[in-house]
Design a protein around this motif. Structure first.
Motif, PDB file in Angstrom:
ATOM      1  N   ALA A  92       0.881  -1.171   0.000  1.00  0.00           N
ATOM      2  CA  ALA A  92       0.000   0.000   0.000  1.00  0.00           C
ATOM      3  C   ALA A  92       0.911   1.211   0.000  1.00  0.00           C
ATOM      4  O   ALA A  92       1.641   1.444   0.971  1.00  0.00           O
ATOM      5  CB  ALA A  92      -0.915   0.001   1.215  1.00  0.00           C
ATOM      6  N   ASN A  93       0.896   1.958  -1.105  1.00  0.00           N
ATOM      7  CA  ASN A  93       1.826   3.081  -1.218  1.00  0.00           C
ATOM      8  C   ASN A  93       1.312   4.054  -2.259  1.00  0.00           C
ATOM      9  O   ASN A  93       0.410   3.742  -3.030  1.00  0.00           O
ATOM     10  CB  ASN A  93       3.224   2.575  -1.603  1.00  0.00           C
ATOM     11  CG  ASN A  93       4.327   3.485  -1.096  1.00  0.00           C
ATOM     12  OD1 ASN A  93       4.091   4.616  -0.705  1.00  0.00           O
ATOM     13  ND2 ASN A  93       5.548   2.970  -1.110  1.00  0.00           N
ATOM     14  N   SER A  94       1.932   5.220  -2.276  1.00  0.00           N
ATOM     15  CA  SER A  94       1.645   6.188  -3.330  1.00  0.00           C
ATOM     16  C   SER A  94       2.967   6.656  -3.917  1.00  0.00           C
ATOM     17  O   SER A  94       4.012   6.619  -3.248  1.00  0.00           O
ATOM     18  CB  SER A  94       0.833   7.370  -2.789  1.00  0.00           C
ATOM     19  OG  SER A  94       1.606   8.172  -1.927  1.00  0.00           O
ATOM     20  N   TYR A  95       2.900   7.052  -5.174  1.00  0.00           N
ATOM     21  CA  TYR A  95       4.109   7.417  -5.916  1.00  0.00           C
ATOM     22  C   TYR A  95       3.841   8.679  -6.735  1.00  0.00           C
ATOM     23  O   TYR A  95       2.753   8.834  -7.291  1.00  0.00           O
ATOM     24  CB  TYR A  95       4.499   6.296  -6.900  1.00  0.00           C
ATOM     25  CG  TYR A  95       4.596   4.938  -6.256  1.00  0.00           C
ATOM     26  CD1 TYR A  95       5.791   4.496  -5.706  1.00  0.00           C
ATOM     27  CD2 TYR A  95       3.487   4.097  -6.190  1.00  0.00           C
ATOM     28  CE1 TYR A  95       5.878   3.243  -5.106  1.00  0.00           C
ATOM     29  CE2 TYR A  95       3.579   2.842  -5.594  1.00  0.00           C
ATOM     30  CZ  TYR A  95       4.769   2.423  -5.059  1.00  0.00           C
ATOM     31  OH  TYR A  95       4.848   1.188  -4.469  1.00  0.00           O
ATOM     32  N   GLU A  96       4.836   9.520  -6.837  1.00  0.00           N
ATOM     33  CA  GLU A  96       4.721  10.681  -7.714  1.00  0.00           C
ATOM     34  C   GLU A  96       4.752  10.182  -9.151  1.00  0.00           C
ATOM     35  O   GLU A  96       5.706   9.512  -9.563  1.00  0.00           O
ATOM     36  CB  GLU A  96       5.870  11.655  -7.457  1.00  0.00           C
ATOM     37  CG  GLU A  96       5.713  12.954  -8.198  1.00  0.00           C
ATOM     38  CD  GLU A  96       6.788  13.963  -7.831  1.00  0.00           C
ATOM     39  OE1 GLU A  96       6.994  14.880  -8.638  1.00  0.00           O
ATOM     40  OE2 GLU A  96       7.407  13.824  -6.761  1.00  0.00           O
ATOM     41  N   ALA A  97       3.684  10.481  -9.898  1.00  0.00           N
ATOM     42  CA  ALA A  97       3.561   9.996 -11.278  1.00  0.00           C
ATOM     43  C   ALA A  97       2.886  11.082 -12.113  1.00  0.00           C
ATOM     44  O   ALA A  97       1.669  11.072 -12.300  1.00  0.00           O
ATOM     45  CB  ALA A  97       2.761   8.705 -11.327  1.00  0.00           C
ATOM     46  N   PRO A  98       3.672  12.034 -12.618  1.00  0.00           N
ATOM     47  CA  PRO A  98       3.080  13.158 -13.348  1.00  0.00           C
ATOM     48  C   PRO A  98       2.393  12.759 -14.652  1.00  0.00           C
ATOM     49  O   PRO A  98       1.545  13.488 -15.152  1.00  0.00           O
ATOM     50  CB  PRO A  98       4.271  14.085 -13.606  1.00  0.00           C
ATOM     51  CG  PRO A  98       5.486  13.223 -13.452  1.00  0.00           C
ATOM     52  CD  PRO A  98       5.126  12.126 -12.512  1.00  0.00           C
ATOM     53  N   ASP A  99       2.739  11.590 -15.198  1.00  0.00           N
ATOM     54  CA  ASP A  99       2.090  11.108 -16.416  1.00  0.00           C
ATOM     55  C   ASP A  99       1.776   9.633 -16.245  1.00  0.00           C
ATOM     56  O   ASP A  99       2.288   8.968 -15.342  1.00  0.00           O
ATOM     57  CB  ASP A  99       2.978  11.343 -17.649  1.00  0.00           C
ATOM     58  CG  ASP A  99       4.377  10.770 -17.461  1.00  0.00           C
ATOM     59  OD1 ASP A  99       4.494   9.526 -17.344  1.00  0.00           O
ATOM     60  OD2 ASP A  99       5.341  11.557 -17.418  1.00  0.00           O
ATOM     61  N   PHE A 100       0.909   9.111 -17.116  1.00  0.00           N
ATOM     62  CA  PHE A 100       0.470   7.735 -16.932  1.00  0.00           C
ATOM     63  C   PHE A 100       1.580   6.733 -17.215  1.00  0.00           C
ATOM     64  O   PHE A 100       1.589   5.651 -16.633  1.00  0.00           O
ATOM     65  CB  PHE A 100      -0.767   7.436 -17.787  1.00  0.00           C
ATOM     66  CG  PHE A 100      -1.471   6.190 -17.340  1.00  0.00           C
ATOM     67  CD1 PHE A 100      -2.200   6.181 -16.161  1.00  0.00           C
ATOM     68  CD2 PHE A 100      -1.376   5.016 -18.061  1.00  0.00           C
ATOM     69  CE1 PHE A 100      -2.832   5.033 -15.708  1.00  0.00           C
ATOM     70  CE2 PHE A 100      -2.001   3.857 -17.632  1.00  0.00           C
ATOM     71  CZ  PHE A 100      -2.732   3.867 -16.445  1.00  0.00           C
ATOM     72  N   THR A 101       2.531   7.069 -18.058  1.00  0.00           N
ATOM     73  CA  THR A 101       3.664   6.176 -18.305  1.00  0.00           C
ATOM     74  C   THR A 101       4.440   5.934 -17.011  1.00  0.00           C
ATOM     75  O   THR A 101       4.835   4.799 -16.716  1.00  0.00           O
ATOM     76  CB  THR A 101       4.593   6.763 -19.396  1.00  0.00           C
ATOM     77  OG1 THR A 101       3.832   6.924 -20.587  1.00  0.00           O
ATOM     78  CG2 THR A 101       5.780   5.874 -19.658  1.00  0.00           C
ATOM     79  N   THR A 102       4.619   6.972 -16.227  1.00  0.00           N
ATOM     80  CA  THR A 102       5.293   6.827 -14.934  1.00  0.00           C
ATOM     81  C   THR A 102       4.452   5.985 -13.988  1.00  0.00           C
ATOM     82  O   THR A 102       4.971   5.131 -13.263  1.00  0.00           O
ATOM     83  CB  THR A 102       5.587   8.210 -14.318  1.00  0.00           C
ATOM     84  OG1 THR A 102       6.344   8.982 -15.254  1.00  0.00           O
ATOM     85  CG2 THR A 102       6.357   8.089 -13.014  1.00  0.00           C
ATOM     86  N   ALA A 103       3.139   6.194 -14.001  1.00  0.00           N
ATOM     87  CA  ALA A 103       2.240   5.377 -13.170  1.00  0.00           C
ATOM     88  C   ALA A 103       2.369   3.903 -13.552  1.00  0.00           C
ATOM     89  O   ALA A 103       2.455   3.030 -12.673  1.00  0.00           O
ATOM     90  CB  ALA A 103       0.803   5.861 -13.326  1.00  0.00           C
ATOM     91  N   GLU A 104       2.384   3.618 -14.852  1.00  0.00           N
ATOM     92  CA  GLU A 104       2.557   2.229 -15.314  1.00  0.00           C
ATOM     93  C   GLU A 104       3.879   1.647 -14.817  1.00  0.00           C
ATOM     94  O   GLU A 104       3.940   0.478 -14.407  1.00  0.00           O
ATOM     95  CB  GLU A 104       2.520   2.161 -16.839  1.00  0.00           C
ATOM     96  CG  GLU A 104       1.159   2.339 -17.434  1.00  0.00           C
ATOM     97  CD  GLU A 104       1.212   2.330 -18.946  1.00  0.00           C
ATOM     98  OE1 GLU A 104       0.444   1.561 -19.548  1.00  0.00           O
ATOM     99  OE2 GLU A 104       2.032   3.074 -19.537  1.00  0.00           O
TER     100      GLU A 104
END
Length: 147
Positions: A92-104
């Motif tokens: 369970a965590n959150s991450y800085e992902a300014p775009d969906f590629t980073t989220a992926e």
């Protein structure tokens, strides 16, 4: 944090070991009984009282009927991710992902570290994602769903 490690008196120190805390930040905690855990989070001192998105991820994760439970939210440049196997919370965590590629990237990194195969797993989102982003994920996952 697993319940057996939780100590209310040291919540700030525990959270401060994994994230930068401003001196003015207020550390709050909320119990997550379905996983025998506590969610520790920081809010600005201006009195923000809303629960963090990760709490909703943890609340909704048990409603997924798959054995590999993957639930995410991507909004406002941040990915919130919860992964469980059966009744065991794995991440369970959150991450800085300014775009969906980073989220992926973070989704696949988490799955790899937990040795989960996306080809036999469904990924769920609490909020809808764009059609193009959904199609990109379909190349890797058995299914892409919105709760």
């Amino acid at each position: 944090m697993p319940a057996h490690f939780y100590n209310p008196a040291s919540s700030r120190d525990s959270l401060g070991e994994v994230v930068f805390l401003d001196d003015a930040d207020v550390v709050k905690t909320v119990e997550v009984p379905q996983y025998e855990a506590w969610l520790l989070y920081a809010v600005p001192s201006d009195g923000v009282t809303a629960l963090p998105e990760l709490w909703y991820i943890l609340r909704d994760l048990p409603s997924i009927r798959e054995y590999n439970r993957i639930l995410a939210t991507w909004k406002e440049g941040r990915l919130f991710l919860g992964i469980a196997q059966g009744g065991t919370l794995m991440l369970a965590n959150s991450y800085e992902a300014p775009d969906f590629t980073t989220a992926e990237y973070y989704i696949f990194l988490a799955l790899k570290s937990l040795q989960l195969n996306p080809e036999v797993s469904c990924i769920y989102f609490r909020h809808g994602i764009g059609a193009e982003d959904e199609m990109n994920l379909y190349r890797y996952f058995k299914s892409v769903e919105t709760l």
